[in-house]
Scaffold this active site. Structure first.
Site, PDB file in Angstrom:
ATOM      1  N   LYS A  63      -0.754   4.920   4.170  1.00 18.80           N
ATOM      2  CA  LYS A  63      -1.563   4.020   4.971  1.00 18.80           C
ATOM      3  C   LYS A  63      -1.239   3.980   6.453  1.00 18.80           C
ATOM      4  O   LYS A  63      -0.086   3.983   7.206  1.00 18.80           O
ATOM      5  CB  LYS A  63      -1.634   2.790   4.386  1.00 18.80           C
ATOM      6  CG  LYS A  63      -2.599   1.919   4.862  1.00 18.80           C
ATOM      7  CD  LYS A  63      -2.793   0.577   4.252  1.00 18.80           C
ATOM      8  CE  LYS A  63      -4.103  -0.378   4.724  1.00 18.80           C
ATOM      9  NZ  LYS A  63      -5.184   0.063   5.244  1.00 18.80           N
TER      10      LYS A  63
ATOM     11  N   HIS B 230       0.808  -1.088  -0.020  1.00 17.81           N
ATOM     12  CA  HIS B 230       0.028  -0.067   0.073  1.00 17.81           C
ATOM     13  C   HIS B 230       0.799   1.243   0.095  1.00 17.81           C
ATOM     14  O   HIS B 230       1.910   1.260   0.502  1.00 17.81           O
ATOM     15  CB  HIS B 230      -1.048   0.194   1.128  1.00 17.81           C
ATOM     16  CG  HIS B 230      -1.943  -0.918   1.008  1.00 17.81           C
ATOM     17  ND1 HIS B 230      -1.837  -2.290   1.601  1.00 17.81           N
ATOM     18  CD2 HIS B 230      -3.331  -0.617   0.654  1.00 17.81           C
ATOM     19  CE1 HIS B 230      -3.348  -3.004   1.265  1.00 17.81           C
ATOM     20  NE2 HIS B 230      -4.046  -2.021   0.682  1.00 17.81           N
TER      21      HIS B 230
HETATM   22  N1  LIG Z   1     -13.022  -1.088   2.709  1.00 20.50           N
HETATM   23  C1  LIG Z   1     -12.404  -0.768   1.468  1.00 20.50           C
HETATM   24  O1  LIG Z   1     -12.622  -0.825   0.379  1.00 20.50           O
HETATM   25  C2  LIG Z   1     -11.478   0.319   1.749  1.00 20.50           C
HETATM   26  C3  LIG Z   1     -11.151   0.776   2.886  1.00 20.50           C
HETATM   27  N2  LIG Z   1     -10.279   1.850   3.199  1.00 20.50           N
HETATM   28  C4  LIG Z   1      -9.934   2.384   4.472  1.00 20.50           C
HETATM   29  O2  LIG Z   1     -10.777   3.691   4.579  1.00 20.50           O
HETATM   30  C5  LIG Z   1     -10.059   4.265   5.675  1.00 20.50           C
HETATM   31  C6  LIG Z   1      -9.790   5.735   4.745  1.00 20.50           C
HETATM   32  O3  LIG Z   1      -8.862   5.712   3.825  1.00 20.50           O
HETATM   33  P1  LIG Z   1      -8.200   7.017   3.175  1.00 20.50           P
HETATM   34  O4  LIG Z   1      -9.176   7.852   2.329  1.00 20.50           O
HETATM   35  O5  LIG Z   1      -7.057   6.486   2.209  1.00 20.50           O
HETATM   36  O6  LIG Z   1      -7.689   7.909   4.230  1.00 20.50           O
HETATM   37  P2  LIG Z   1      -7.661   9.389   4.397  1.00 20.50           P
HETATM   38  O7  LIG Z   1      -6.658   9.675   5.664  1.00 20.50           O
HETATM   39  O8  LIG Z   1      -7.028  10.108   3.049  1.00 20.50           O
HETATM   40  O9  LIG Z   1      -9.026   9.772   4.790  1.00 20.50           O
HETATM   41  C7  LIG Z   1      -9.610   9.792   5.895  1.00 20.50           C
HETATM   42  C8  LIG Z   1     -10.569  10.892   6.193  1.00 20.50           C
HETATM   43  O10 LIG Z   1     -11.429  10.973   7.595  1.00 20.50           O
HETATM   44  C9  LIG Z   1     -11.285  12.333   7.834  1.00 20.50           C
HETATM   45  N3  LIG Z   1     -11.484  12.159   9.313  1.00 20.50           N
HETATM   46  C10 LIG Z   1     -10.944  11.853  10.400  1.00 20.50           C
HETATM   47  N4  LIG Z   1     -11.338  12.151  11.509  1.00 20.50           N
HETATM   48  C11 LIG Z   1     -12.879  12.233  11.348  1.00 20.50           C
HETATM   49  C12 LIG Z   1     -13.979  12.492  12.012  1.00 20.50           C
HETATM   50  N5  LIG Z   1     -14.040  12.645  13.261  1.00 20.50           N
HETATM   51  N6  LIG Z   1     -15.181  12.796  11.425  1.00 20.50           N
HETATM   52  C13 LIG Z   1     -15.385  12.687   9.802  1.00 20.50           C
HETATM   53  N7  LIG Z   1     -14.084  12.610   9.132  1.00 20.50           N
HETATM   54  C14 LIG Z   1     -13.007  12.385   9.802  1.00 20.50           C
HETATM   55  C15 LIG Z   1     -10.013  12.928   7.912  1.00 20.50           C
HETATM   56  O11 LIG Z   1      -9.876  14.109   7.935  1.00 20.50           O
HETATM   57  C16 LIG Z   1      -9.822  12.309   6.290  1.00 20.50           C
HETATM   58  O12 LIG Z   1     -10.153  13.268   5.268  1.00 20.50           O
HETATM   59  C17 LIG Z   1      -8.823   3.839   5.978  1.00 20.50           C
HETATM   60  O13 LIG Z   1      -9.263   2.982   7.339  1.00 20.50           O
HETATM   61  C18 LIG Z   1      -8.666   2.584   4.903  1.00 20.50           C
HETATM   62  O14 LIG Z   1      -7.879   1.452   5.356  1.00 20.50           O
HETATM   63  C19 LIG Z   1      -9.462   2.511   2.136  1.00 20.50           C
HETATM   64  C20 LIG Z   1      -9.671   1.805   0.726  1.00 20.50           C
HETATM   65  C21 LIG Z   1     -10.754   0.805   0.281  1.00 20.50           C
HETATM   66  O1  LIG Z   2      -5.960   2.107   2.957  1.00 24.13           O
HETATM   67  C1  LIG Z   2      -5.984   1.828   1.873  1.00 24.13           C
HETATM   68  O2  LIG Z   2      -5.604   2.462   0.935  1.00 24.13           O
HETATM   69  C2  LIG Z   2      -6.853   0.633   1.840  1.00 24.13           C
HETATM   70  N1  LIG Z   2      -6.980  -0.019   2.698  1.00 24.13           N
HETATM   71  C3  LIG Z   2      -7.871  -1.374   2.825  1.00 24.13           C
HETATM   72  C4  LIG Z   2      -7.379  -2.250   3.648  1.00 24.13           C
HETATM   73  O3  LIG Z   2      -6.595  -2.028   4.596  1.00 24.13           O
HETATM   74  O4  LIG Z   2      -7.586  -3.610   3.437  1.00 24.13           O
HETATM   75  C5  LIG Z   2      -8.267  -1.721   1.541  1.00 24.13           C
HETATM   76  C6  LIG Z   2      -7.239  -1.257   0.470  1.00 24.13           C
HETATM   77  O5  LIG Z   2      -6.519  -2.395   0.126  1.00 24.13           O
HETATM   78  C7  LIG Z   2      -6.869   0.161   0.343  1.00 24.13           C
END
Ligand SMILES: NC(=O)C1=CN([C@@H]2O[C@H](COP(=O)(O)OP(=O)(O)OC[C@H]3O[C@@H](n4cnc5c(N)ncnc54)[C@H](O)[C@@H]3O)[C@@H](O)[C@H]2O)C=CC1
Ligand SMILES: O=C(O)C1=N[C@H](C(=O)O)C[C@H](O)C1
Length: 267
Positions: free
Chosen positions: A162, A158
């Site tokens: 992350k 990643h």
């Molecule tokens: N299930 C899936 O398919 C996927 C899951 N993820 C997960 O999604 C999460 C976010 O990933 P990214 O967008 O890359 O992270 P990021 O750090 O770019 O975005 C997180 C956002 O949440 C905001 N945030 C923090 N505290 C908050 C609060 N109290 N209220 C509202 N917003 C708040 C931050 O300011 C930031 O804008 C991670 O846990 C990642 O692992 C990421 C990609 C795919």
């Molecule tokens: O943080 C990410 O970017 C992603 N997080 C998810 C995970 O922790 O599995 C899903 C995806 O791989 C991207």
């Protein structure tokens, strides 16, 4: 036109929140009713569309929850998740929980909340990843008793930003694979020093953090004499964002319960 889904995005200024907004804005069935960020975000008041690199949505990034929404998609951080779950229960709003790195207590909170509202909870919203999970279960079931033994290791790559490791997806691959193995399974995170020989019933996890990689998982099935490697890799984040939108639509006629992307995709 009456749009069928009023969508609120939690974590709306993040990497994933931006892509969910961009895809939802193009979807004629969706009205975006809130783009929620944390109360101390320097982006509060900025147009959520412009922040996501698309046309203005005439909707500000805000810490306020909407009066009503028919679904919340959460891509935020573990620290933000408790409040999100509580708000969804309070307002009886279906929830797509995509944030990874949740504690066991937070997972229990989700289970409790699912007695009141329908929730899709999955570490990867990608169709390709979920299908690959099924494939790796099938490989495990077929090869687990192969003469000479089967070694299973999970490598994930990643982007450098992350916050959690290993990825939620890698952990889920491990859980699903372990379900198909015989006996107790040890989940081993990295190796260093005088480790001794590899034991039979272990799954190894290795987390690589490089550049802007949007997510890649390789499951290695090593035997004596041959090897299978199953690789699933994103080239951008839209596979996750579009999967979350599919889940939000799927939830609309569901009763309270905790669902997975396997349920959504019929896998
Ligand atoms: N299930 C899936 O398919 C996927 C899951 N993820 C997960 O999604 C999460 C976010 O990933 P990214 O967008 O890359 O992270 P990021 O750090 O770019 O975005 C997180 C956002 O949440 C905001 N945030 C923090 N505290 C908050 C609060 N109290 N209220 C509202 N917003 C708040 C931050 O300011 C930031 O804008 C991670 O846990 C990642 O692992 C990421 C990609 C795919
Ligand atoms: O943080 C990410 O970017 C992603 N997080 C998810 C995970 O922790 O599995 C899903 C995806 O791989 C991207």
């Amino acid at each position: 036109m009456n749009k069928s889904i009023q969508l609120a995005v939690h974590g709306a200024a993040g990497r994933m929140g931006q892509r969910v907004l961009a895809l939802a804005a193009e979807d004629s069935a969706i009205e975006i009713v809130a783009a929620i960020e944390h109360a101390a975000s320097p982006k509060l008041g900025v147009d959520a569309g412009l922040n996501a690199g698309i046309s203005a949505l005439d909707l500000e990034l805000s810490a306020d929850w909407p009066a009503a929404a028919s679904c919340v998609i959460d891509f935020s951080l573990p620290v933000a998740v408790d409040d999100c779950i509580a708000k969804c229960v309070e307002t009886k709003t279906p929830l797509v929980m995509a944030t990874t790195g949740l504690t066991e207590i937070q997972k229990a909170l989700l289970h409790d909340a699912a007695k009141t509202i329908p929730i899709v909870f999955a570490p990867s919203m990608s169709m390709a990843v979920n299908l690959t999970m099924k494939v790796t279960q099938q490989i495990t079931e077929t090869l687990k008793n192969v003469p000479g033994g089967l070694d299973i290791e999970i490598l994930e790559r990643h982007h450098r930003f992350k916050a959690d490791a290993p990825s939620g997806t890698a952990l889920r691959f491990g859980e699903l694979i372990a379900e198909k193995m015989d006996g107790d399974v040890t989940h081993l995170h990295g190796r260093e020093g005088e480790t001794g020989q590899r034991t039979r019933n272990e799954i190894g996890y290795h987390a690589i953090r490089v550049g802007d990689n949007p997510g890649e998982h390789t499951i290695v099935f090593g035997m004596l004499g041959e090897r299978i490697e199953v690789n699933v890799a994103a080239s951008n984040r839209d596979c996750y964002a579009s999967g979350a939108i599919v889940a939000a639509k799927w939830l609309q006629d569901k009763s309270a319960g905790l669902y997975s992307m396997f349920d959504v995709l019929g896998l």
